[in-house]
Design an enzyme around this catalytic site. Structure first.
Site, PDB file in Angstrom:
ATOM      1  CG  ASN A   1       0.224   3.551  11.686  1.00  0.00           C
ATOM      2  OD1 ASN A   1       0.237   3.017  10.563  1.00  0.00           O
ATOM      3  ND2 ASN A   1       0.102   2.854  12.791  1.00  0.00           N
TER       4      ASN A   1
ATOM      5  CB  SER B   1      -0.960   0.030   1.190  1.00  0.00           C
ATOM      6  OG  SER B   1      -0.723  -1.011   2.083  1.00  0.00           O
TER       7      SER B   1
ATOM      8  CB  ALA C   1       1.747   0.496   4.844  1.00  0.00           C
TER       9      ALA C   1
ATOM     10  CG  HIS D   1      -7.078   1.821   4.773  1.00  0.00           C
ATOM     11  ND1 HIS D   1      -5.998   0.969   4.728  1.00  0.00           N
ATOM     12  CD2 HIS D   1      -7.397   2.086   3.470  1.00  0.00           C
ATOM     13  CE1 HIS D   1      -5.673   0.732   3.455  1.00  0.00           C
ATOM     14  NE2 HIS D   1      -6.512   1.398   2.685  1.00  0.00           N
TER      15      HIS D   1
ATOM     16  CG  MET E   1      -2.502  -6.212   9.295  1.00  0.00           C
ATOM     17  SD  MET E   1      -4.149  -5.540   9.006  1.00  0.00           S
ATOM     18  CE  MET E   1      -4.217  -4.251  10.276  1.00  0.00           C
ATOM     19  CB  SER E   2       1.229  -7.780   4.101  1.00  0.00           C
ATOM     20  OG  SER E   2       2.179  -6.746   4.285  1.00  0.00           O
TER      21      SER E   2
ATOM     22  CE1 TYR F   1      -7.261  -7.018   4.714  1.00  0.00           C
ATOM     23  CE2 TYR F   1      -5.029  -7.154   5.591  1.00  0.00           C
ATOM     24  CZ  TYR F   1      -5.964  -6.552   4.765  1.00  0.00           C
ATOM     25  OH  TYR F   1      -5.584  -5.502   3.969  1.00  0.00           O
ATOM     26  CD  GLU F   2      -7.775  -8.782   0.641  1.00  0.00           C
ATOM     27  OE1 GLU F   2      -8.458  -8.546  -0.368  1.00  0.00           O
ATOM     28  OE2 GLU F   2      -6.531  -8.724   0.643  1.00  0.00           O
TER      29      GLU F   2
ATOM     30  CG  HIS G   1      -3.994  -3.639  -2.519  1.00  0.00           C
ATOM     31  ND1 HIS G   1      -2.718  -4.028  -2.234  1.00  0.00           N
ATOM     32  CD2 HIS G   1      -4.452  -3.038  -1.406  1.00  0.00           C
ATOM     33  CE1 HIS G   1      -2.407  -3.686  -1.002  1.00  0.00           C
ATOM     34  NE2 HIS G   1      -3.445  -3.075  -0.472  1.00  0.00           N
TER      35      HIS G   1
ATOM     36  CG  HIS H   1      -3.580  -8.121   2.710  1.00  0.00           C
ATOM     37  ND1 HIS H   1      -4.131  -7.368   1.694  1.00  0.00           N
ATOM     38  CD2 HIS H   1      -2.413  -7.522   3.048  1.00  0.00           C
ATOM     39  CE1 HIS H   1      -3.322  -6.360   1.422  1.00  0.00           C
ATOM     40  NE2 HIS H   1      -2.275  -6.421   2.225  1.00  0.00           N
TER      41      HIS H   1
HETATM   42  N1  HPA Z   1      -0.750  -2.159  12.258  1.00  0.00           N
HETATM   43  C1  HPA Z   1      -0.869  -3.124  11.324  1.00  0.00           C
HETATM   44  N2  HPA Z   1      -0.734  -2.899  10.027  1.00  0.00           N
HETATM   45  C2  HPA Z   1      -0.454  -1.645   9.641  1.00  0.00           C
HETATM   46  C3  HPA Z   1      -0.325  -0.604  10.552  1.00  0.00           C
HETATM   47  C4  HPA Z   1      -0.481  -0.870  11.948  1.00  0.00           C
HETATM   48  O1  HPA Z   1      -0.364   0.005  12.820  1.00  0.00           O
HETATM   49  N3  HPA Z   1      -0.047   0.514   9.827  1.00  0.00           N
HETATM   50  C5  HPA Z   1      -0.013   0.140   8.530  1.00  0.00           C
HETATM   51  N4  HPA Z   1      -0.265  -1.168   8.402  1.00  0.00           N
END
Ligand code: HPA
Length: 276
Positions: free
Chosen positions: A239, A34, A117, A251, A215-216, A89-90, A65, A87
């Site tokens: 972040n 991302s 990210a 997001h 998460m990837s 989670y999908e 994506h 991912h």
């Molecule tokens: N946690 C999980 N996945 C992320 C985050 C986060 O803080 N920021 C960007 N992807």
């Protein structure tokens, strides 16, 4: 599904990549996360192949994506760029979510460059910075190698020391210094998602030695190491992770910070890819 079936589907996809790009082999595959989804805009002479044209490739659903394989060159390297990742989670199985990377490796690539990210939780992590992954911790409770092992892909019990190729980690730091791009190294902890982590989970990951949460990335990296390929991992800290950040995570904020870093991130990739 038997493992042999996966191998044959990967061969078919690798053949389709070669035909659609008119290149019998590629050298490097880059997974655009991302943080780098529009990187292909920098490419003048890339061949674009929509995922649905390659048998077995998944069709991603998440915003940002796109689902296109680009084939291009950086110096001596013929490079596949995968824009559009799916991912866990999908709800995709690990066979599906790692398929495009495995097929690209089967198409000849000796190195996987994976980008993402991530939330920052380690000391000194700042939002908007770039981090080269030095190692990972799998906290998702799943592993793409669970199931029968196909020894044509790799060994039953792959070694995971030096997963992120030490020589290439040094190269990344050197290239970033040459480009005057600030970079550090860090350990990435994989959470399944799609919830962002709780502050207690972030604190746990931090105490376990993680600098980044996301998460990837880890499933693709495990498959690449199974196939004994080299790996580079690059995170954009979009972040500070939950509990460290003083505000709620969205997001949209993640995407907005990724946007701010994208020029440096693209410059880093453009300088790095010819030298792998
Ligand atoms: N946690 C999980 N996945 C992320 C985050 C986060 O803080 N920021 C960007 N992807």
């Amino acid at each position: 599904m038997p493992a042999t079936d996966l191998y044959e589907r990967l061969e078919t996809a690798a053949q389709a990549i070669a035909e659609a790009t008119d290149r019998p082999r590629h050298d490097v595959v880059v997974v655009l996360g991302s943080a780098s989804g529009d990187f292909p805009e920098h490419l003048d002479e890339a061949v674009a192949v929509p995922y649905p044209r390659i048998p077995g490739f998944p069709v991603p659903a998440v915003r940002g994506h796109a689902g296109t394989l680009y084939s291009t060159s950086f110096g001596p390297n013929r490079v596949i760029m995968l824009s559009g990742r799916v991912h866990a989670y999908e709800g995709y199985s690990t066979d599906v979510l790692t398929f495009a990377v495995r097929a690209s490796l089967m198409a000849g690539c000796h190195t996987l460059v994976v980008t993402n990210a991530a939330g920052g939780c380690g000391d000194g992590m700042i939002a908007g910075s770039i981090v080269a992954i030095s190692d990972h911790i799998n906290l998702a409770g799943i592993n793409p190698l669970v199931g029968p092992n196909d020894s044509r892909l790799g060994t039953r019990f792959p070694d995971m020391s030096d997963t992120y190729t030490p020589r290439l980690r040094r190269l990344v730091l050197d290239v970033a210094a040459e480009q005057d791009i600030a970079i550090s190294e860090g350990v990435y902890a994989w959470f399944l998602g799609p919830t962002f982590e709780t502050p207690a989970e972030v604190e746990m990951a931090r105490r376990l030695g993680a600098d980044l949460v996301g998460m990837s990335t880890v499933p693709e990296v495990i498959c690449a190491r199974h196939m004994e390929r080299q790996v580079i991992g690059l995170s954009v800290v979009t972040n500070l992770a939950a509990g460290i950040a003083d505000h709620r995570l969205t997001h949209e904020d993640v995407s907005a910070t990724a946007e701010l870093v994208k020029e440096d991130f693209s410059r880093l990739l453009i300088a790095l890819l010819p030298r792998i």
